[in-house]
Scaffold this active site. Structure first.
Site, mmCIF file in Angstrom:
data_model
loop_
_atom_site.group_PDB
_atom_site.id
_atom_site.type_symbol
_atom_site.label_atom_id
_atom_site.label_comp_id
_atom_site.label_asym_id
_atom_site.label_seq_id
_atom_site.Cartn_x
_atom_site.Cartn_y
_atom_site.Cartn_z
ATOM 1 N N GLN A 75 0.680 -1.312 -0.032
ATOM 2 C CA GLN A 75 -0.007 0.025 0.074
ATOM 3 C C GLN A 75 0.935 1.483 0.087
ATOM 4 O O GLN A 75 0.352 2.281 0.727
ATOM 5 C CB GLN A 75 -0.926 0.028 1.203
ATOM 6 C CG GLN A 75 -2.085 -0.940 0.962
ATOM 7 C CD GLN A 75 -3.089 -0.705 -0.282
ATOM 8 O OE1 GLN A 75 -3.096 0.545 -0.568
ATOM 9 N NE2 GLN A 75 -3.584 -1.560 -0.848
ATOM 10 N N SER A 76 1.931 1.294 -0.534
ATOM 11 C CA SER A 76 2.878 2.486 -0.543
ATOM 12 C C SER A 76 2.328 3.380 -1.488
ATOM 13 O O SER A 76 2.239 3.335 -2.459
ATOM 14 C CB SER A 76 4.431 1.798 -0.995
ATOM 15 O OG SER A 76 5.080 3.122 -1.269
ATOM 16 N N ASN A 77 2.228 4.851 -0.762
ATOM 17 C CA ASN A 77 1.738 5.901 -1.256
ATOM 18 C C ASN A 77 3.215 6.312 -2.369
ATOM 19 O O ASN A 77 3.006 6.765 -3.513
ATOM 20 C CB ASN A 77 1.731 6.928 -0.574
ATOM 21 C CG ASN A 77 0.317 6.809 0.301
ATOM 22 O OD1 ASN A 77 -0.749 6.551 -0.186
ATOM 23 N ND2 ASN A 77 0.720 6.669 1.782
#
Ligand code: PLP
Length: 336
Positions: A75-77
């Site tokens: 879920q890395s921005n």
């Protein structure tokens, strides 16, 4: 001026909005809280990584790279925005995504930021590991695969947390100082999430270089306060060196880990509450991994009496809302 020697590949036109949050301030009964809305940066749902990527992208283009390579959690921005920045510059993007065994639910693995990687057509390389000790190895392996297909990779460190990336937040410090001057507001204190530390360090280095007296507290989202302080001090002095300035004096870097809970990406009750509070009072969306923790840290500072009435505090909203969808079960009102 401050950034004349550092090439920058513009990804948006600043400044981002600076807004008071009167209803949230009243609900907490403490300082006057304002938000610097870096979540409103227009590229691909926005966030702090865009500012870092303006300097990183310029460095990659100067090195004649054609592919950005980076790593991050599912879920890395940062992965999302690196992919978007690559597309804006006509480049490819290859990502080392670290799948932790503990997170196997489909919202987390398929929705939120992970879905957006598919829209941006990033090439995802999956690394199912438990600890994050091996990130450099994973990134090097991806760079090797890019070279093997004839590409020229540029490795962006996790979170864009290099000194060059940190220049983005030194530039943001300048933007902020000018914006405050134009609006006739001044801040005693700023609060920001501190992960790779580049945002925190860039702000500290930039404000120091500008001679602006704003205390900046980094709310830890990944490491304890002592470890994070060492990391941010080191980054801040490197960023200062790039700016041609002496490092900020000892004691300038403040870190607070009261909201960290069991660790990175773990949703705590305090964070859940503050996400609901900000949405209910201001229509402001915080995220479970960074800005929810940063705001929970700010609330803890108010409760401990470190921030109070008569003070004006800036909350740096660094983005992250796409991850809300990955934490649906933990955030839905009925927990369904
Ligand atoms: C990456 C990130 C942060 C932390 O920034 P660092 O510069 O890595 O410390 C904070 N908020 C959001 C939404 C992020 O994506």
């Amino acid at each position: 001026m401050l950034f004349a020697h550092h090439p920058r590949h513009r990804l948006f036109d600043g400044p981002t909005p600076l807004e008071p949050l009167p209803r949230l301030s009243a609900a907490l009964g403490g300082p006057e809280i304002w938000a610097k809305r870096d979540d409103a940066i227009p590229l691909a749902m926005g966030g702090n990584k865009v500012r870092k990527l303006e300097f990183i992208l310029a460095d990659a283009l100067a090195a004649s790279a054609d592919t950005l390579v980076t790593c991050g959690a599912v879920q890395s921005n940062h992965a999302r925005l690196t992919a978007a920045a690559a597309r804006r510059a006509g480049m490819a993007c290859d990502l080392a995504l670290i799948e932790r065994v503990a997170r196997q639910d489909s919202d987390y693995l398929l929705s939120g930021n992970r879905l957006l990687l598919d829209l941006l057509d990033a090439t995802v390389h999956r690394f199912p590991i438990e600890a994050d000790a091996n990130l450099d190895g994973a990134m090097e392996e991806v760079a090797r695969r890019v070279r093997a297909r004839g590409g020229v990779p540029y490795k962006v460190p996790e979170g864009g947390g290099s000194p060059v990336g940190g220049l983005g937040y030194a530039a943001a410090a300048l933007e902020l100082v000018q914006q405050c001057h134009a609006a006739g507001v001044a801040f005693d204190h700023a609060v920001v999430g501190s992960g790779s530390g580049g945002t925190h360090a860039g702000l500290v280095a930039g404000l120091h270089a500008l001679g602006a007296h704003v205390a900046v507290t980094g709310i830890c989202v990944r490491r304890n306060a002592a470890a994070q302080k060492v990391r941010v001090e080191d980054l801040a002095s490197r960023i200062s060196a790039l700016l041609g300035h002496p490092p900020p004096p000892t004691g300038t870097v403040r870190t607070d880990d009261a909201a960290l809970g069991p660790g990175y990406g773990v949703l705590t009750e305090a964070v859940r509450e503050v996400i609901h509070l900000a949405a209910r009072t201001e229509g402001l969306l915080l995220d479970p991994v960074y800005t929810g923790k940063a705001m929970a840290g700010l609330v803890a500072m108010v409760r401990r009496g470190e921030l109070g009435r008569g003070q004006r505090v800036l909350f740096v909203h660094t983005g992250g809302a796409p991850a809300l969808f990955a934490y649906r079960a933990g955030l839905a009102r009925d927990g369904a």
